[in-house]
Design an enzyme around this catalytic site. Structure first.
Site, PDB file in Angstrom:
ATOM      1  N   SER A  95       0.825  -1.200   0.000  1.00 20.59           N
ATOM      2  CA  SER A  95       0.000   0.000   0.000  1.00 20.59           C
ATOM      3  C   SER A  95       0.869   1.265   0.000  1.00 20.59           C
ATOM      4  CB  SER A  95      -0.956  -0.045   1.195  1.00 20.59           C
ATOM      5  OG  SER A  95      -2.014   0.857   1.048  1.00 20.59           O
ATOM      6  N   ASP A 224      -9.777  -5.290  -4.543  1.00 18.28           N
ATOM      7  CA  ASP A 224      -9.222  -4.330  -3.589  1.00 18.28           C
ATOM      8  C   ASP A 224     -10.167  -3.136  -3.492  1.00 18.28           C
ATOM      9  OD1 ASP A 224      -7.708  -2.301  -2.279  1.00 18.28           O
ATOM     10  OD2 ASP A 224      -5.837  -3.234  -2.945  1.00 18.28           O
ATOM     11  N   HIS A 253      -7.542  -5.870  -0.232  1.00 14.57           N
ATOM     12  CA  HIS A 253      -6.361  -5.034  -0.018  1.00 14.57           C
ATOM     13  C   HIS A 253      -5.402  -5.673   0.988  1.00 14.57           C
ATOM     14  CE1 HIS A 253      -4.093  -1.320  -0.185  1.00 14.57           C
ATOM     15  NE2 HIS A 253      -4.128  -1.219   1.136  1.00 14.57           N
TER      16      HIS A 253
END
Length: 273
Positions: A95, A224, A253
């Site tokens: 991320s 996601d 995610h």
């Protein structure tokens, strides 16, 4: 407890475990190095030296209220790499940490990096603007700012639902995973988390992606809900000179936790090829 005091006085917590080829992990917002537990033990058991740090203002690092930018995060990582005397490092980021990794290997690695892995990562740029018309509207990030500022304790519980895909049919909700996410988030400083929203959403990584010549593995879940794949990794893969893309139907995610076996083995295959 291992810490490094950076040039500006910020104290960074890090874990340095094992012996062998070096892997360095960079965590996502608003978490800590603990989010990599499933990867750390996997690679330690396979003969790697594993390093993971808490980003400034996050986890057990000091709650510095200044300089919460991707540029500073990458510079901090470089200081840690230099301090530990690391070479031939494979950098792995999730991320926001994926943004930190690509900026680091482009501008700060100085020949010390070997490969990079970006997982569910924010590059090339998340926010919608004139040059990224199909990006995520600013209103989404303004809401994250508002929730972080005014409702952080509850927001950090609520966010785990889309983060791990727990709102999908058939999902097995694990309260322990939710609590661990909340625990990591609440350990960090609110200023770092608030300012970090701008860092992960508005930083433009397109030049970094185009400039990097190292092999880069991109992993992204097709479901996601936090960093939409079409606005992120699909675009990033097209900008890289030496990128390898793997996408996963239905993965969320937070797939390094929920789908650790698959993710770990795909990383292992990449770093050993």
């Amino acid at each position: 407890m291992s810490t490094l005091t950076l040039k500006d006085g910020t104290e960074i917590f890090y874990k340095d475990q094992g012996q062998g080829p070096v892997l360095m992990f960079h965590h996502g917002w608003p978490l800590s190095s603990d989010d990599w537990d499933a990867q750390v033990i996997f690679f330690l058991q396979r003969g790697y030296r594993v390093i993971a740090h808490d980003r400034r203002g996050h986890g057990r690092s000091s709650q510095n209220i200044y300089n919460h930018t991707i540029e500073q995060y990458a510079s901090d990582a470089a200081e840690l790499v230099d301090f530990l005397g690391l070479t031939d490092v494979i950098h792995i980021g999730h991320s926001t940490g994926g943004g930190e990794v690509i900026r680091y290997v482009n501008k700060y690695a100085n020949g010390r990096a070997k490969k990079a892995v970006l997982i569910s990562a924010v590059p090339p740029i998340m926010v919608q603007n004139e040059s990224n018309p199909d990006g995520v509207p600013m209103e989404v990030f303004d809401n994250i700012r508002d929730q972080t500022l005014n409702n952080r304790q509850q927001f950090y519980i609520d966010l785990t639902i889309p983060f791990y895909g727990y709102n999908r049919e058939g999902a097995v909700i694990k309260e322990g995973v939710q609590r661990n996410w909340w625990r990591q988030g609440m350990m960090g400083g609110i200023v770092a988390h608030y300012d970090g929203i701008k860092a992960f959403s508005e930083t433009d990584f397109r030049e970094d992606l185009q400039a990097v010549e190292l092999p880069v593995l991109l992993l992204h879940g097709e479901d996601d809900q936090i960093v939409p794949i079409e606005n992120a990794t699909i675009k990033a893969a097209k900008l890289l000179k030496n990128g390898k893309l793997i996408t996963y139907p239905g993965f969320p995610h937070g797939m390094p936790t929920t789908e650790a076996e698959t993710i770990n083995n795909d990383i292992l295959a990449f770093i050993t090829e």
